[in-house]
Design a protein around this motif. Structure first.
Motif, short mmCIF file in Angstrom:
data_model
loop_
_atom_site.label_atom_id
_atom_site.label_comp_id
_atom_site.label_asym_id
_atom_site.label_seq_id
_atom_site.Cartn_x
_atom_site.Cartn_y
_atom_site.Cartn_z
N ASN A 25 0.86 -1.16 0.00
CA ASN A 25 0.00 0.00 0.00
C ASN A 25 0.90 1.22 0.00
OD1 ASN A 25 -1.78 2.07 0.41
ND2 ASN A 25 -3.09 0.86 1.77
N ILE A 26 1.35 1.63 -1.19
CA ILE A 26 2.33 2.70 -1.31
C ILE A 26 1.82 4.00 -0.71
CG2 ILE A 26 1.67 3.45 -3.63
CD1 ILE A 26 5.26 3.13 -2.33
N GLY A 27 0.52 4.21 -0.76
CA GLY A 27 -0.05 5.42 -0.15
C GLY A 27 0.20 5.46 1.34
N ASP A 28 -0.07 4.35 2.02
CA ASP A 28 0.15 4.29 3.47
C ASP A 28 1.62 4.46 3.82
OD1 ASP A 28 -2.51 3.96 3.97
OD2 ASP A 28 -2.39 1.83 4.48
N ILE A 29 2.49 3.79 3.04
CA ILE A 29 3.93 3.88 3.30
C ILE A 29 4.40 5.31 3.10
CG2 ILE A 29 6.21 3.19 2.44
CD1 ILE A 29 4.96 0.41 1.86
N ASN A 30 4.00 5.93 2.00
CA ASN A 30 4.40 7.32 1.74
C ASN A 30 3.89 8.25 2.83
OD1 ASN A 30 5.93 6.93 -0.54
ND2 ASN A 30 4.29 7.46 -1.96
N ASP A 31 2.64 8.07 3.25
CA ASP A 31 2.09 8.93 4.29
C ASP A 31 2.88 8.80 5.59
OD1 ASP A 31 0.18 9.87 2.59
OD2 ASP A 31 -1.46 8.64 3.41
N GLU A 32 3.24 7.56 5.94
CA GLU A 32 3.99 7.33 7.17
C GLU A 32 5.38 7.98 7.08
OE1 GLU A 32 5.45 3.59 9.88
OE2 GLU A 32 3.67 3.36 8.64
N ILE A 33 6.05 7.81 5.93
CA ILE A 33 7.38 8.40 5.77
C ILE A 33 7.28 9.93 5.74
CG2 ILE A 33 9.36 8.62 4.23
CD1 ILE A 33 8.92 5.69 3.43
N LEU A 34 6.29 10.46 5.03
CA LEU A 34 6.12 11.92 4.98
C LEU A 34 5.82 12.51 6.35
CD1 LEU A 34 4.15 12.27 1.64
CD2 LEU A 34 6.44 13.16 2.11
N ASP A 35 5.06 11.78 7.16
CA ASP A 35 4.78 12.22 8.53
C ASP A 35 6.09 12.29 9.32
OD1 ASP A 35 3.01 12.91 10.74
OD2 ASP A 35 3.54 10.92 11.53
N SER A 36 6.94 11.28 9.14
CA SER A 36 8.22 11.25 9.81
C SER A 36 9.12 12.40 9.32
CB SER A 36 8.90 9.90 9.57
OG SER A 36 10.13 9.83 10.21
N VAL A 37 9.10 12.67 8.01
CA VAL A 37 9.89 13.76 7.45
C VAL A 37 9.41 15.10 8.01
CG1 VAL A 37 10.42 15.04 5.33
CG2 VAL A 37 10.59 12.55 5.35
N SER A 38 8.10 15.26 8.14
CA SER A 38 7.59 16.53 8.66
C SER A 38 8.01 16.74 10.11
CB SER A 38 6.07 16.60 8.54
OG SER A 38 5.45 15.75 9.47
N LYS A 39 8.19 15.66 10.87
CA LYS A 39 8.60 15.76 12.27
C LYS A 39 10.12 15.86 12.43
CE LYS A 39 4.73 13.11 14.09
NZ LYS A 39 4.31 11.78 14.54
N TYR A 40 10.85 15.07 11.64
CA TYR A 40 12.29 14.93 11.87
C TYR A 40 13.16 15.42 10.72
CZ TYR A 40 10.26 11.87 15.36
OH TYR A 40 9.50 11.37 16.38
N ALA A 41 12.55 15.92 9.65
CA ALA A 41 13.27 16.45 8.48
C ALA A 41 14.23 15.40 7.93
CB ALA A 41 13.96 17.75 8.83
N ILE A 42 15.47 15.79 7.68
CA ILE A 42 16.44 14.91 7.03
C ILE A 42 16.82 13.72 7.92
CG2 ILE A 42 18.52 16.14 7.81
CD1 ILE A 42 17.97 14.93 4.21
N LYS A 43 16.54 13.82 9.22
CA LYS A 43 16.86 12.73 10.13
C LYS A 43 15.75 11.67 10.19
CE LYS A 43 20.08 15.29 13.01
NZ LYS A 43 21.27 14.56 12.62
N ALA A 44 14.74 11.81 9.36
CA ALA A 44 13.64 10.84 9.34
C ALA A 44 14.15 9.47 8.87
CB ALA A 44 12.53 11.32 8.41
N VAL A 45 13.59 8.43 9.44
CA VAL A 45 13.96 7.06 9.06
C VAL A 45 13.24 6.69 7.76
CG1 VAL A 45 13.77 4.63 9.72
CG2 VAL A 45 14.43 6.34 11.42
N LEU A 46 14.02 6.19 6.82
CA LEU A 46 13.45 5.72 5.56
C LEU A 46 13.21 4.22 5.60
CD1 LEU A 46 12.75 6.09 2.52
CD2 LEU A 46 15.08 5.32 2.10
N GLY A 47 14.15 3.46 6.13
CA GLY A 47 14.03 2.01 6.14
C GLY A 47 14.95 1.41 7.17
N TYR A 48 15.12 0.08 7.08
CA TYR A 48 15.88 -0.67 8.07
C TYR A 48 16.76 -1.70 7.36
CZ TYR A 48 12.50 1.41 11.18
OH TYR A 48 11.73 2.32 11.85
#
Length: 144
Positions: A25-48
């Motif tokens: 569900n690319i929409g859900d994944i993108n939303d979750e990552i974008l939420d993280s980017v909005s909170k943590y900017a460049i320090k947001a986690v992309l993956g593991y």
């Protein structure tokens, strides 16, 4: 956020591609990552990594830092394309882990101010095992 050599960078956009045409569900994944980017900017986690170590946009963006960035602090936009070999970087989707095959990321870079001191950051170097997302990755860079 400052990186190596006092370079400031900002993630402008990203696009993910998954291995084996995984149904996600690319929409859900993108939303979750974008939420993280909005909170943590460049320090947001992309993956593991396979061992569960978080990989941030900041870590991956450091591949685009070069010595020829303008000294006057003007901005340079680069597009970084990461091609990951099988099972190198994963993203989370509703408690499941999905292997990432490609990441295309647009990043803005500019030189920041010189550091006031050379104090250690307290971060220890990564073991080769923990840094395995870089072991088999091809990075292509172009200026946007």
């Amino acid at each position: 956020m400052a990186l190596a050599n006092q370079v400031v960078c900002e993630t402008r956009s990203f696009k993910l591609a998954f291995q084996n045409d995984a149904s996600v569900n690319i929409g859900d994944i993108n939303d979750e990552i974008l939420d993280s980017v909005s909170k943590y900017a460049i320090k947001a986690v992309l993956g593991y990594t396979k061992k569960g170590r978080a990989v941030t946009f900041e870590e991956l963006a450091s591949n685009g830092i070069t010595e020829n960035l303008p000294a006057d602090g003007s901005e340079v936009v680069k597009v970084l394309t990461f091609d990951f070999k099988e099972e190198k970087l994963f993203v989370m989707d509703k408690q499941s882990i999905i292997p990432l095959s490609r990441l295309k990321m647009t990043v803005a870079y500019r030189r920041g101010e010189e550091p006031e001191s050379e104090e250690p950051t307290g971060e220890k170097p990564l073991d080769a095992e923990d840094d395995d997302y870089t072991a088999d990755v091809f990075v292509k860079t172009k200026e946007g």
